[in-house]
Design a protein around this motif. Structure first.
Motif, PDB file in Angstrom:
ATOM      1  N   PRO A   1       0.808  -1.229   0.000  1.00  0.00           N
ATOM      2  CA  PRO A   1       0.000   0.000   0.000  1.00  0.00           C
ATOM      3  C   PRO A   1       0.833   1.268   0.000  1.00  0.00           C
ATOM      4  CG  PRO A   1       0.065  -0.901   2.205  1.00  0.00           C
ATOM      5  CD  PRO A   1       0.880  -1.827   1.354  1.00  0.00           C
ATOM      6  N   ARG A   2       2.181   1.089  -0.111  1.00  0.00           N
ATOM      7  CA  ARG A   2       3.083   2.232  -0.151  1.00  0.00           C
ATOM      8  C   ARG A   2       2.974   3.098   1.100  1.00  0.00           C
ATOM      9  NH1 ARG A   2       2.708   4.289  -6.473  1.00  0.00           N
ATOM     10  NH2 ARG A   2       3.367   2.306  -7.412  1.00  0.00           N
ATOM     11  N   VAL A   3       3.216   2.459   2.224  1.00  0.00           N
ATOM     12  CA  VAL A   3       3.249   3.158   3.505  1.00  0.00           C
ATOM     13  C   VAL A   3       4.586   2.844   4.159  1.00  0.00           C
ATOM     14  CG1 VAL A   3       0.761   3.116   3.811  1.00  0.00           C
ATOM     15  CG2 VAL A   3       2.141   1.221   4.684  1.00  0.00           C
ATOM     16  N   ARG A   4       4.878   3.481   5.280  1.00  0.00           N
ATOM     17  CA  ARG A   4       6.130   3.244   5.988  1.00  0.00           C
ATOM     18  C   ARG A   4       6.038   1.942   6.769  1.00  0.00           C
ATOM     19  NH1 ARG A   4       7.738   8.100   9.599  1.00  0.00           N
ATOM     20  NH2 ARG A   4       5.653   7.662  10.413  1.00  0.00           N
ATOM     21  N   SER A   5       7.186   1.324   6.964  1.00  0.00           N
ATOM     22  CA  SER A   5       7.203   0.072   7.719  1.00  0.00           C
ATOM     23  C   SER A   5       6.769   0.294   9.161  1.00  0.00           C
ATOM     24  CB  SER A   5       8.594  -0.548   7.681  1.00  0.00           C
ATOM     25  OG  SER A   5       9.563   0.344   8.234  1.00  0.00           O
ATOM     26  N   ALA A   6       7.055   1.486   9.709  1.00  0.00           N
ATOM     27  CA  ALA A   6       6.598   1.784  11.075  1.00  0.00           C
ATOM     28  C   ALA A   6       5.080   1.783  11.159  1.00  0.00           C
ATOM     29  CB  ALA A   6       7.169   3.128  11.527  1.00  0.00           C
ATOM     30  N   THR A   7       4.418   2.256  10.093  1.00  0.00           N
ATOM     31  CA  THR A   7       2.958   2.242  10.061  1.00  0.00           C
ATOM     32  C   THR A   7       2.444   0.806  10.076  1.00  0.00           C
ATOM     33  OG1 THR A   7       2.944   4.314   8.815  1.00  0.00           O
ATOM     34  CG2 THR A   7       0.939   2.992   8.760  1.00  0.00           C
ATOM     35  N   VAL A   8       3.083  -0.066   9.295  1.00  0.00           N
ATOM     36  CA  VAL A   8       2.683  -1.475   9.290  1.00  0.00           C
ATOM     37  C   VAL A   8       2.846  -2.071  10.674  1.00  0.00           C
ATOM     38  CG1 VAL A   8       3.173  -3.753   8.326  1.00  0.00           C
ATOM     39  CG2 VAL A   8       3.249  -1.723   6.860  1.00  0.00           C
ATOM     40  N   GLY A   9       3.974  -1.756  11.351  1.00  0.00           N
ATOM     41  CA  GLY A   9       4.190  -2.278  12.692  1.00  0.00           C
ATOM     42  C   GLY A   9       3.145  -1.809  13.678  1.00  0.00           C
ATOM     43  N   THR A  10       2.736  -0.556  13.543  1.00  0.00           N
ATOM     44  CA  THR A  10       1.714  -0.029  14.455  1.00  0.00           C
ATOM     45  C   THR A  10       0.415  -0.793  14.328  1.00  0.00           C
ATOM     46  OG1 THR A  10       2.677   2.186  14.404  1.00  0.00           O
ATOM     47  CG2 THR A  10       0.357   2.007  15.027  1.00  0.00           C
ATOM     48  N   TRP A  11      -0.054  -0.988  13.088  1.00  0.00           N
ATOM     49  CA  TRP A  11      -1.362  -1.642  12.924  1.00  0.00           C
ATOM     50  C   TRP A  11      -1.267  -3.150  13.113  1.00  0.00           C
ATOM     51  CZ3 TRP A  11      -4.786   1.593  13.844  1.00  0.00           C
ATOM     52  CH2 TRP A  11      -4.658   2.917  13.442  1.00  0.00           C
ATOM     53  N   ARG A  12      -0.102  -3.744  12.913  1.00  0.00           N
ATOM     54  CA  ARG A  12       0.073  -5.155  13.267  1.00  0.00           C
ATOM     55  C   ARG A  12      -0.108  -5.328  14.776  1.00  0.00           C
ATOM     56  NH1 ARG A  12       3.369  -9.579  11.361  1.00  0.00           N
ATOM     57  NH2 ARG A  12       4.275  -8.254   9.712  1.00  0.00           N
ATOM     58  N   ARG A  13       0.570  -4.464  15.545  1.00  0.00           N
ATOM     59  CA  ARG A  13       0.499  -4.555  17.008  1.00  0.00           C
ATOM     60  C   ARG A  13      -0.910  -4.247  17.517  1.00  0.00           C
ATOM     61  NH1 ARG A  13       3.744  -1.076  17.690  1.00  0.00           N
ATOM     62  NH2 ARG A  13       2.469   0.693  18.343  1.00  0.00           N
ATOM     63  N   ARG A  14      -1.544  -3.220  16.944  1.00  0.00           N
ATOM     64  CA  ARG A  14      -2.901  -2.849  17.393  1.00  0.00           C
ATOM     65  C   ARG A  14      -3.882  -3.986  17.130  1.00  0.00           C
ATOM     66  NH1 ARG A  14      -3.908   2.888  17.179  1.00  0.00           N
ATOM     67  NH2 ARG A  14      -6.142   2.383  17.027  1.00  0.00           N
ATOM     68  N   PHE A  15      -3.722  -4.666  15.997  1.00  0.00           N
ATOM     69  CA  PHE A  15      -4.659  -5.749  15.698  1.00  0.00           C
ATOM     70  C   PHE A  15      -4.430  -6.947  16.616  1.00  0.00           C
ATOM     71  CE2 PHE A  15      -6.125  -9.534  13.505  1.00  0.00           C
ATOM     72  CZ  PHE A  15      -7.384  -9.155  13.095  1.00  0.00           C
ATOM     73  N   VAL A  16      -3.170  -7.251  16.887  1.00  0.00           N
ATOM     74  CA  VAL A  16      -2.889  -8.379  17.772  1.00  0.00           C
ATOM     75  C   VAL A  16      -3.448  -8.109  19.169  1.00  0.00           C
ATOM     76  CG1 VAL A  16      -1.036  -9.656  18.926  1.00  0.00           C
ATOM     77  CG2 VAL A  16      -0.890  -9.171  16.476  1.00  0.00           C
ATOM     78  N   GLU A  17      -3.352  -6.874  19.633  1.00  0.00           N
ATOM     79  CA  GLU A  17      -3.812  -6.546  20.984  1.00  0.00           C
ATOM     80  C   GLU A  17      -5.328  -6.420  21.080  1.00  0.00           C
ATOM     81  OE1 GLU A  17      -1.787  -2.953  21.823  1.00  0.00           O
ATOM     82  OE2 GLU A  17       0.189  -3.898  22.113  1.00  0.00           O
TER      83      GLU A  17
END
Length: 362
Positions: free
Chosen positions: A54-70
């Protein structure tokens, strides 16, 4: 050492929900992007590989990965943003709305934003925002009148039933009269419309006489039989009935149903005798003060809006010529007016209005 990725496993329901969010037109761009990030993370890809899609920053991917897991799906929603605290409490909003609907100022017939702001102890901007949110519009007023016809229910069911379930092999005509159509001329030439500027006629006008338009609307086809009369008399209505009788195609076994109102010229002895002659006409009268039930009134509203109201007529003859021209144009490609409200819907709405007005204390 890089931080280990949180394990992300999707259930079938979660995967279906994310697919819906990603493809739904109503989804915001932010939510659709997050809904695409999470399934990609569930494939076991690194954040950098997911971010390239989706052409976003890897930090953005990490944020939403963590938010979804939690927090699973709820974690993809936006958190409350910081801002100034509310200065108007729910009680203030309720006071503004109820005060607008249930009270009146001492020296006026309705509230203004300034008057309500002073009475409620709020700013004018706050009152305006409350009115826009909850819909009270004290500056507007519409007229209404309830019919007192003792056979109101029976007539409503009769006329609406004719519109929605007409008899087989029958012609239904709605007959009415638009009386006192004025031939108005402006005192000065019209200033035409220009880019960014509306058309500008003078506010004053000259009356050049009146005419009356008699019309019969074919419910099935939308075609209209029309005739103008200078004088408002029963004789003119009889001549119009003769014209309708001559122009309506008649076949063996085909009935003609006429919808009429209780206009004075429609109930004279001469008109009653006219309807006694063969072939038989079936009459359907609208209730008193209920001209809105006659579909020909919809045609009258259309010709008024599109041809008469903004027209300039220096004589009655010019007005009648304009009306005849409109009728010819309309009948060249007529479109029927479709009646959508059944009798039960109409009667239930009137019942609610009667209950509300009887309980209002006025």
């Amino acid at each position: 050492m890089a931080r280990p990725l949180a394990e992300l496993v999707l259930s079938d329901d979660e995967r279906q929900t994310l697919t819906t969010w990603a493809s739904r037109p109503e989804s915001t761009l932010r939510l659709a992007t997050r809904a695409r990030i999470v399934p990609a993370c569930a494939e076991g890809l690194e954040n950098e590989a997911v971010a390239a899609r989706p052409r976003v920053r890897s930090a953005t991917v990490g944020t939403w990965r963590r938010r979804f897991v939690e927090r699973r799906l709820e974690g993809l929603a936006d958190e409350p943003r910081p801002g100034a605290p509310r200065t108007i409490a729910d009680a203030d909003v309720e006071r503004g709305v109820t005060g607008t609907l249930e009270t009146k100022p001492e020296s006026a017939t309705h509230w203004s934003t300034r008057g309500m702001a002073e009475a409620a102890g709020m700013s004018q901007t706050a009152v305006g925002r409350i009115w826009r949110s909850f819909g009270p519009k004290p500056h507007l007023r519409e007229t209404s009148k309830l019919s007192t016809d003792p056979f109101f229910v029976e007539k409503v069911r009769d006329v609406v039933g004719l519109y929605m379930s007409p008899p087989e092999r029958a012609i239904a005509l709605c007959v009415g009269e638009k009386s006192q159509v004025q031939a108005l001329d402006r005192t000065q030439p019209l200033l035409p419309m220009t880019p960014g500027q509306a058309e500008r006629p003078t506010h004053d006008y000259v009356r050049n006489g009146t005419t009356s338009l008699l019309a019969a609307l074919d419910v099935a086809t939308g075609g209209v039989i029309g005739r103008c009369h200078r004088r408002h008399r029963a004789k003119g209505f009889l001549r119009f009935l003769d014209e309708v009788h001559a122009r309506v195609p008649r076949e063996p076994g085909v009935e003609v149903h006429l919808v009429l109102d209780h206009y004075a010229t429609h109930e004279t002895p001469a008109v009653e005798r006219w309807f006694l002659r063969p072939p038989e006409y079936h009459l359907h009268f609208t209730p008193t003060s209920s001209s809105w039930l006659n579909l020909v009134e919809r045609f009258f509203a259309e010709i008024t809006e599109t041809r008469i109201r903004r027209g300039v007529f220096r004589s009655v003859a010019a007005l009648e010529a304009a009306i005849r021209g409109y009728l010819e144009h309309h009948n060249a490609d007529p479109k029927p007016f479709v009646w959508a409200a059944d009798a039960d819907l109409i009667l239930n709405r009137i019942k609610r209005v009667c209950k509300r007005t009887s309980d209002s204390g006025h």
